[in-house]
Design a protein around this motif. Sequence first.
Motif, PDB file in Angstrom:
ATOM      1  N   LEU A 122      -4.350   0.178   4.118  1.00  0.00           N
ATOM      2  CA  LEU A 122      -3.130  -0.535   4.505  1.00  0.00           C
ATOM      3  C   LEU A 122      -2.974  -1.857   3.763  1.00  0.00           C
ATOM      4  O   LEU A 122      -2.520  -2.866   4.307  1.00  0.00           O
ATOM      5  N   ALA A 123      -3.347  -1.837   2.521  1.00  0.00           N
ATOM      6  CA  ALA A 123      -3.014  -2.896   1.574  1.00  0.00           C
ATOM      7  C   ALA A 123      -2.528  -2.180   0.324  1.00  0.00           C
ATOM      8  O   ALA A 123      -2.976  -1.069   0.016  1.00  0.00           O
ATOM      9  N   THR A 124      -1.596  -2.803  -0.394  1.00  0.00           N
ATOM     10  CA  THR A 124      -1.037  -2.122  -1.554  1.00  0.00           C
ATOM     11  C   THR A 124      -0.440  -3.130  -2.516  1.00  0.00           C
ATOM     12  O   THR A 124      -0.404  -4.344  -2.235  1.00  0.00           O
TER      13      THR A 124
ATOM     14  N   MET B 101      -2.851  -7.102  -3.253  1.00  0.00           N
ATOM     15  CA  MET B 101      -3.230  -6.477  -1.988  1.00  0.00           C
ATOM     16  C   MET B 101      -2.363  -6.969  -0.826  1.00  0.00           C
ATOM     17  O   MET B 101      -2.842  -7.591   0.123  1.00  0.00           O
ATOM     18  N   THR B 102      -1.082  -6.673  -0.908  1.00  0.00           N
ATOM     19  CA  THR B 102      -0.154  -7.010   0.172  1.00  0.00           C
ATOM     20  C   THR B 102      -0.454  -6.129   1.381  1.00  0.00           C
ATOM     21  O   THR B 102      -0.561  -4.906   1.265  1.00  0.00           O
ATOM     22  N   GLN B 103      -0.578  -6.771   2.536  1.00  0.00           N
ATOM     23  CA  GLN B 103      -0.853  -6.025   3.771  1.00  0.00           C
ATOM     24  C   GLN B 103       0.417  -5.340   4.266  1.00  0.00           C
ATOM     25  O   GLN B 103       1.487  -5.943   4.291  1.00  0.00           O
ATOM     26  N   VAL B 104       0.282  -4.077   4.655  1.00  0.00           N
ATOM     27  CA  VAL B 104       1.409  -3.313   5.197  1.00  0.00           C
ATOM     28  C   VAL B 104       0.952  -2.608   6.467  1.00  0.00           C
ATOM     29  O   VAL B 104      -0.242  -2.577   6.794  1.00  0.00           O
ATOM     30  N   SER B 105       1.892  -2.019   7.178  1.00  0.00           N
ATOM     31  CA  SER B 105       1.574  -1.303   8.410  1.00  0.00           C
ATOM     32  C   SER B 105       1.651   0.200   8.178  1.00  0.00           C
ATOM     33  O   SER B 105       2.303   0.667   7.234  1.00  0.00           O
TER      34      SER B 105
END
Length: 362
Positions: A213-215, A245-249
């Motif tokens: 959940l990082a991208t 490494m942007t955090q996403v849900s």
Amino acid sequence: MNEKRSIIVLIFMLFLAMNACECMAQEIQQASGTIQITDMLGRQLTVPENISSVISTSPPSTILVYMLAPDKLAGWNFINNFNHTLMDENYQSLPVIGGWYGTQTGNYETMINMSPDIVIEGYTTDGEVQETINRRQEKFGSIPVVAIDGSIIFVTKSDPTIEYVGKLLDCKDQAEKLLEFRSSILTKINETVKDIPEDEKVRVYYAEGPTGLATDPSGSQHSQVIDICGGINVADCPLTPGNGMTQVSIEQVMNWNPEAIITSSPQFYKTVYSDPIWTSVEAVQNKRVYLAPQNPFCWIDRPQGPHLIIGTAWTAKMLYPDLFADMDLDSLTGEFYSEFFHYALEDSDLDMLLHPEAKITK
């Protein structure tokens, strides 16, 4: 007339004197075993004529030195530890000296004590480039700091840097081999994906970290292989500067619903097919989650560098297996490791590299 003749004679004598001084300077320089070079920032430097010991301040340039002139590499910024590292022991046993990259901060004293002939400074996250180079040179003192272009981190832009380092380290033939290898792969990929209709391009999610959940979105240096290979990076999220490494849900990923997932995380890959939060994602349902080869360096990201060219071929093959049916990834991998990682792969090594899921899911 006599006055004019005297002026002409004087000018001629000055010319001879200047020429003599220049010749003397060259003779002194040759006698001391040094030469003048211009680095990729345009700085004039005096370096040893025969460079035999090199350290670099970040992984992309270190890996480039290893690929072009491994016997001149004096140390690693980091080294991955595997039960069976695909690297000759002579290179694997080089000291780990740290550096300036990502969140890491190097130690000048450690590097100075190694007495390298030169220090190569390329891609940096340690401030503005010119300021960084000046600071490095001040700290390293008499050891020349050679600046190379930061484009070494980009698969499609690094040819000039490869050429420059090939000349700098007197390994132009090896640099030419790498350039030809790169060109053949990039040409094949470009010609194959350029005509894919937009609605037929594979939607791809790059899963980073142990949870996936990082991208990194399209345009990031970290996800560049997706863009190069004609995939659509589904990550509709901000690009996080620096280390990415942007955090996403998981809800965002479910909404993007990628057809394929590529990952560099063995931890994520080990759990993705059994974790209930991922079961509704199309890529998981269709068994299209791909773990990038890792040994001795990850093929697609972290670190970036000239080795990503083999990961670009791998990505193309994973996203479009039918379009790249004639791309012999086994042969390309064997050639790449032999020529540029200086290691002869056994069949078992090749299987471990290209089918890591077999070991991880056991």
